[in-house]
Motif scaffolding. Structure first.
Motif, PDB file in Angstrom:
ATOM      1  N   GLY A  95      40.961 -60.223 -68.306  1.00 30.72           N
ATOM      2  CA  GLY A  95      39.722 -60.018 -69.205  1.00 30.72           C
ATOM      3  C   GLY A  95      40.081 -58.987 -70.209  1.00 30.72           C
ATOM      4  O   GLY A  95      39.688 -59.199 -71.404  1.00 30.72           O
ATOM      5  N   ASP A  96      40.872 -57.808 -69.963  1.00 28.66           N
ATOM      6  CA  ASP A  96      41.261 -57.002 -70.912  1.00 28.66           C
ATOM      7  C   ASP A  96      42.123 -57.536 -72.243  1.00 28.66           C
ATOM      8  O   ASP A  96      41.913 -57.163 -73.163  1.00 28.66           O
ATOM      9  CB  ASP A  96      42.070 -55.842 -70.323  1.00 28.66           C
ATOM     10  CG  ASP A  96      40.840 -54.708 -69.596  1.00 28.66           C
ATOM     11  OD1 ASP A  96      39.925 -55.093 -69.587  1.00 28.66           O
ATOM     12  OD2 ASP A  96      41.462 -53.915 -68.622  1.00 28.66           O
ATOM     13  N   THR A  97      42.796 -58.555 -71.642  1.00 31.06           N
ATOM     14  CA  THR A  97      43.734 -59.162 -72.439  1.00 31.06           C
ATOM     15  C   THR A  97      43.082 -60.062 -73.590  1.00 31.06           C
ATOM     16  O   THR A  97      43.517 -60.000 -74.773  1.00 31.06           O
ATOM     17  CB  THR A  97      44.769 -59.853 -71.886  1.00 31.06           C
ATOM     18  OG1 THR A  97      45.548 -59.050 -70.588  1.00 31.06           O
ATOM     19  CG2 THR A  97      45.884 -60.466 -72.586  1.00 31.06           C
ATOM     20  N   GLY A 100      37.989 -59.538 -77.371  1.00 32.34           N
ATOM     21  CA  GLY A 100      37.650 -59.717 -78.994  1.00 32.34           C
ATOM     22  C   GLY A 100      38.504 -61.085 -79.598  1.00 32.34           C
ATOM     23  O   GLY A 100      38.321 -61.350 -80.788  1.00 32.34           O
ATOM     24  N   THR A 101      39.086 -61.912 -78.605  1.00 35.24           N
ATOM     25  CA  THR A 101      39.633 -63.086 -78.898  1.00 35.24           C
ATOM     26  C   THR A 101      38.526 -64.322 -79.025  1.00 35.24           C
ATOM     27  O   THR A 101      38.745 -65.252 -79.566  1.00 35.24           O
ATOM     28  CB  THR A 101      40.664 -63.469 -78.181  1.00 35.24           C
ATOM     29  OG1 THR A 101      40.189 -63.864 -76.739  1.00 35.24           O
ATOM     30  CG2 THR A 101      41.751 -62.436 -78.148  1.00 35.24           C
ATOM     31  N   ASN A 102      37.430 -64.163 -78.130  1.00 36.24           N
ATOM     32  CA  ASN A 102      36.592 -65.278 -77.872  1.00 36.24           C
ATOM     33  C   ASN A 102      37.085 -66.620 -77.354  1.00 36.24           C
ATOM     34  O   ASN A 102      36.687 -67.565 -77.410  1.00 36.24           O
ATOM     35  CB  ASN A 102      35.667 -65.616 -78.996  1.00 36.24           C
ATOM     36  CG  ASN A 102      34.707 -64.531 -79.766  1.00 36.24           C
ATOM     37  OD1 ASN A 102      33.899 -64.239 -78.925  1.00 36.24           O
ATOM     38  ND2 ASN A 102      34.842 -64.222 -80.814  1.00 36.24           N
ATOM     39  N   ARG A 103      38.428 -66.463 -76.527  1.00 37.95           N
ATOM     40  CA  ARG A 103      38.750 -67.447 -75.984  1.00 37.95           C
ATOM     41  C   ARG A 103      38.162 -67.780 -74.660  1.00 37.95           C
ATOM     42  O   ARG A 103      37.728 -66.677 -73.814  1.00 37.95           O
ATOM     43  CB  ARG A 103      40.381 -67.116 -75.660  1.00 37.95           C
ATOM     44  CG  ARG A 103      41.128 -66.829 -77.047  1.00 37.95           C
ATOM     45  CD  ARG A 103      42.270 -66.366 -76.718  1.00 37.95           C
ATOM     46  NE  ARG A 103      43.308 -66.222 -77.920  1.00 37.95           N
ATOM     47  CZ  ARG A 103      44.357 -65.465 -77.862  1.00 37.95           C
ATOM     48  NH1 ARG A 103      44.984 -65.292 -76.619  1.00 37.95           N
ATOM     49  NH2 ARG A 103      44.813 -65.353 -79.082  1.00 37.95           N
ATOM     50  N   PRO A 104      38.092 -69.032 -74.039  1.00 40.38           N
ATOM     51  CA  PRO A 104      37.614 -69.178 -72.731  1.00 40.38           C
ATOM     52  C   PRO A 104      38.466 -68.571 -71.630  1.00 40.38           C
ATOM     53  O   PRO A 104      39.788 -68.605 -71.669  1.00 40.38           O
ATOM     54  CB  PRO A 104      37.774 -70.642 -72.707  1.00 40.38           C
ATOM     55  CG  PRO A 104      38.018 -71.186 -74.328  1.00 40.38           C
ATOM     56  CD  PRO A 104      38.596 -70.131 -74.808  1.00 40.38           C
ATOM     57  N   PHE A 105      37.556 -68.001 -70.531  1.00 43.50           N
ATOM     58  CA  PHE A 105      38.154 -67.589 -69.509  1.00 43.50           C
ATOM     59  C   PHE A 105      37.280 -68.197 -68.401  1.00 43.50           C
ATOM     60  O   PHE A 105      36.196 -67.829 -68.187  1.00 43.50           O
ATOM     61  CB  PHE A 105      38.090 -65.912 -69.583  1.00 43.50           C
ATOM     62  CG  PHE A 105      38.447 -65.362 -68.372  1.00 43.50           C
ATOM     63  CD1 PHE A 105      39.381 -65.808 -67.528  1.00 43.50           C
ATOM     64  CD2 PHE A 105      37.858 -63.926 -67.878  1.00 43.50           C
ATOM     65  CE1 PHE A 105      39.810 -65.241 -66.168  1.00 43.50           C
ATOM     66  CE2 PHE A 105      38.470 -63.351 -66.574  1.00 43.50           C
ATOM     67  CZ  PHE A 105      39.354 -63.961 -66.003  1.00 43.50           C
ATOM     68  N   LEU A 106      37.934 -69.226 -67.516  1.00 40.00           N
ATOM     69  CA  LEU A 106      37.110 -69.788 -66.592  1.00 40.00           C
ATOM     70  C   LEU A 106      37.959 -69.225 -65.415  1.00 40.00           C
ATOM     71  O   LEU A 106      39.277 -69.033 -65.093  1.00 40.00           O
ATOM     72  CB  LEU A 106      37.533 -71.418 -66.535  1.00 40.00           C
ATOM     73  CG  LEU A 106      36.757 -72.154 -67.780  1.00 40.00           C
ATOM     74  CD1 LEU A 106      37.330 -71.803 -69.050  1.00 40.00           C
ATOM     75  CD2 LEU A 106      36.841 -73.649 -67.344  1.00 40.00           C
ATOM     76  N   LEU A 107      36.916 -68.778 -64.469  1.00 41.78           N
ATOM     77  CA  LEU A 107      37.599 -68.345 -62.963  1.00 41.78           C
ATOM     78  C   LEU A 107      36.952 -68.928 -61.879  1.00 41.78           C
ATOM     79  O   LEU A 107      35.675 -69.019 -62.102  1.00 41.78           O
ATOM     80  CB  LEU A 107      37.476 -66.532 -62.964  1.00 41.78           C
ATOM     81  CG  LEU A 107      36.092 -66.203 -62.673  1.00 41.78           C
ATOM     82  CD1 LEU A 107      36.315 -64.688 -62.424  1.00 41.78           C
ATOM     83  CD2 LEU A 107      35.103 -66.234 -64.029  1.00 41.78           C
ATOM     84  N   ASP A 147      30.159 -59.639 -73.424  1.00 39.75           N
ATOM     85  CA  ASP A 147      29.726 -58.697 -74.443  1.00 39.75           C
ATOM     86  C   ASP A 147      30.961 -58.167 -75.194  1.00 39.75           C
ATOM     87  O   ASP A 147      30.696 -57.452 -76.404  1.00 39.75           O
ATOM     88  CB  ASP A 147      28.923 -57.591 -73.951  1.00 39.75           C
ATOM     89  CG  ASP A 147      27.511 -58.012 -73.676  1.00 39.75           C
ATOM     90  OD1 ASP A 147      27.087 -59.157 -74.146  1.00 39.75           O
ATOM     91  OD2 ASP A 147      26.690 -57.383 -72.739  1.00 39.75           O
ATOM     92  N   ARG A 148      32.037 -58.263 -74.760  1.00 39.81           N
ATOM     93  CA  ARG A 148      33.385 -57.828 -75.457  1.00 39.81           C
ATOM     94  C   ARG A 148      34.161 -58.863 -76.040  1.00 39.81           C
ATOM     95  O   ARG A 148      35.327 -58.705 -76.172  1.00 39.81           O
ATOM     96  CB  ARG A 148      34.155 -57.181 -74.472  1.00 39.81           C
ATOM     97  CG  ARG A 148      33.322 -55.798 -73.661  1.00 39.81           C
ATOM     98  CD  ARG A 148      34.254 -55.157 -72.755  1.00 39.81           C
ATOM     99  NE  ARG A 148      35.334 -54.717 -72.959  1.00 39.81           N
ATOM    100  CZ  ARG A 148      36.290 -54.104 -72.273  1.00 39.81           C
ATOM    101  NH1 ARG A 148      36.110 -54.168 -71.022  1.00 39.81           N
ATOM    102  NH2 ARG A 148      37.548 -53.507 -72.552  1.00 39.81           N
ATOM    103  N   GLY A 149      33.430 -60.125 -76.281  1.00 41.12           N
ATOM    104  CA  GLY A 149      34.325 -61.082 -76.884  1.00 41.12           C
ATOM    105  C   GLY A 149      35.052 -61.891 -76.229  1.00 41.12           C
ATOM    106  O   GLY A 149      36.159 -62.469 -76.775  1.00 41.12           O
ATOM    107  N   VAL A 150      34.836 -62.196 -75.052  1.00 43.80           N
ATOM    108  CA  VAL A 150      35.544 -63.130 -74.007  1.00 43.80           C
ATOM    109  C   VAL A 150      34.535 -64.286 -73.684  1.00 43.80           C
ATOM    110  O   VAL A 150      33.238 -63.979 -73.376  1.00 43.80           O
ATOM    111  CB  VAL A 150      36.011 -62.479 -72.754  1.00 43.80           C
ATOM    112  CG1 VAL A 150      36.704 -63.434 -71.856  1.00 43.80           C
ATOM    113  CG2 VAL A 150      36.897 -61.369 -73.160  1.00 43.80           C
ATOM    114  N   LYS A 151      34.768 -65.544 -73.631  1.00 51.31           N
ATOM    115  CA  LYS A 151      34.009 -66.728 -73.382  1.00 51.31           C
ATOM    116  C   LYS A 151      34.187 -66.697 -71.670  1.00 51.31           C
ATOM    117  O   LYS A 151      34.897 -67.862 -71.474  1.00 51.31           O
ATOM    118  CB  LYS A 151      34.593 -67.792 -74.124  1.00 51.31           C
ATOM    119  CG  LYS A 151      33.524 -68.913 -74.128  1.00 51.31           C
ATOM    120  CD  LYS A 151      33.583 -70.197 -74.843  1.00 51.31           C
ATOM    121  CE  LYS A 151      33.071 -71.432 -74.525  1.00 51.31           C
ATOM    122  NZ  LYS A 151      33.592 -72.606 -75.291  1.00 51.31           N
ATOM    123  N   SER A 152      33.753 -66.098 -70.939  1.00 54.16           N
ATOM    124  CA  SER A 152      33.615 -66.286 -69.691  1.00 54.16           C
ATOM    125  C   SER A 152      32.790 -67.477 -69.114  1.00 54.16           C
ATOM    126  O   SER A 152      31.772 -67.331 -69.583  1.00 54.16           O
ATOM    127  CB  SER A 152      33.345 -64.787 -68.903  1.00 54.16           C
ATOM    128  OG  SER A 152      34.175 -63.977 -69.506  1.00 54.16           O
TER     129      SER A 152
END
Length: 298
Positions: A95-97, A100-107, A147-152
């Motif tokens: 998440g920290d990495t 601000g990228t708005n990249r998808p993060f699927l977990l 809220d920190r720019g990650v598409k979780s």
């Protein structure tokens, strides 16, 4: 799209790798062993050596990807606190990495414990927060990164993701039946488990990556509820063993560590996920897989 996958050589992860490669994705898989690395390379995936405790590798894989799919977990049943610690540290690192990228993060997450007395739905928020919670409370932790720019996006898997080669919960129930000389279910066996075939789960992961908005809670569920009695009856038929009720007080003696879990009602729906993604589970049912011998050594 470059996709970094943890747990890429695992039961669900290896199917997800196959699905993504088949649809033209550039996949990098985290591998902690030579065997895992060789398997990924043979498929055409790129290998990044490391494991969940190697936070530098998790950071490097996430930095170089357009999307991250986190499926790895230690599954240390003897020391769940260690599994939860490692899982939380991994999600924080990824998440920290990605901030601000708005990249998808699927977990990966699960449907267990979301609702009582009814099947859980995608509208049920996870009640698990904080480091001491199951899986380290990582579903809610990941969603906080939106809220920190990650598409979780949360991938909530049924308690059994079944198929030929599955070494998950059903395989433990089969082993317990073999050891006891009888296939058991707890109480009246009316409570049930949600289930999904491995191939359907892999398809849902890809569709979630392609179509799900930030904050989606996706249910990898093909069957809402398969009664534990039906599971026991299918196992008994496959092993030619009698089928019997096990008193709740005797569940641990019969099933081992899985005794309490097998006695829980873990039903869940996936109608909202199917509608959102245009996803229709088409794989064999759990009982069909058991009947076909998926869990029995020849």
């Amino acid at each position: 799209m470059r996709v970094f996958i943890t747990g890429a050589s695992g039961w669900i992860g290896s199917a997800a790798v196959d699905e993504l490669l088949a649809h033209g994705y550039d996949v990098t898989g985290l591998a902690r062993s030579d065997a895992s690395a060789q398997a990924l390379e043979a498929k055409g995936a790129t290998v990044l050596r490391g494991d969940l405790d190697d936070l530098a590798s998790l950071r490097a894989g996430s930095e170089g990807a357009d999307a991250v799919i986190h499926l790895a977990n230690k599954h240390d049943w003897a020391n769940p606190a260690e599994s939860n610690r490692a899982e939380r540290a991994a999600v924080e690192t990824i998440g920290d990495t990605l901030v601000g990228t708005n990249r998808p993060f699927l977990l990966a997450s699960g449907v267990a414990g979301l609702a009582q007395g009814r099947p859980s739905t995608e509208n049920d928020p996870s009640p698990f927060s904080g480091p001491e919670s199951p899986r380290g409370g990582t579903e809610n932790l990941a969603l906080d990164y939106i809220d920190r720019g990650v598409k979780s996006i949360s991938l909530r898997f049924a308690p059994t993701v079944h198929g030929v080669g599955d070494h998950g919960f059903v395989s433990y129930i089969v082993a317990a039946a073999q050891q006891a000389g009888a296939s058991g279910y707890i109480g009246d066996g009316a409570h049930g488990w949600a289930a999904v075939h491995r191939s359907d789960a892999a398809t849902m992961i890809r569709l979630g990556l392609e179509n799900a908005p930030a904050g989606s809670l996706l249910h990898a569920v093909g069957e809402t509820s398969v009664s534990t009695k039906a599971i026991a009856e299918a196992i008994g038929a496959g092993l030619h063993l009698p089928v019997e009720s096990v008193a709740p007080a005797d569940a641990e003696a019969h099933f081992g560590f899985l005794g309490g879990f097998f006695g829980m009602d873990l039903a869940a729906t996936s109608s909202l996920t199917q509608e959102l993604l245009g996803w229709t589970p088409v794989g064999p049912t759990l009982v069909e897989d058991i009947a076909a011998g998926a869990y029995f050594e020849v």
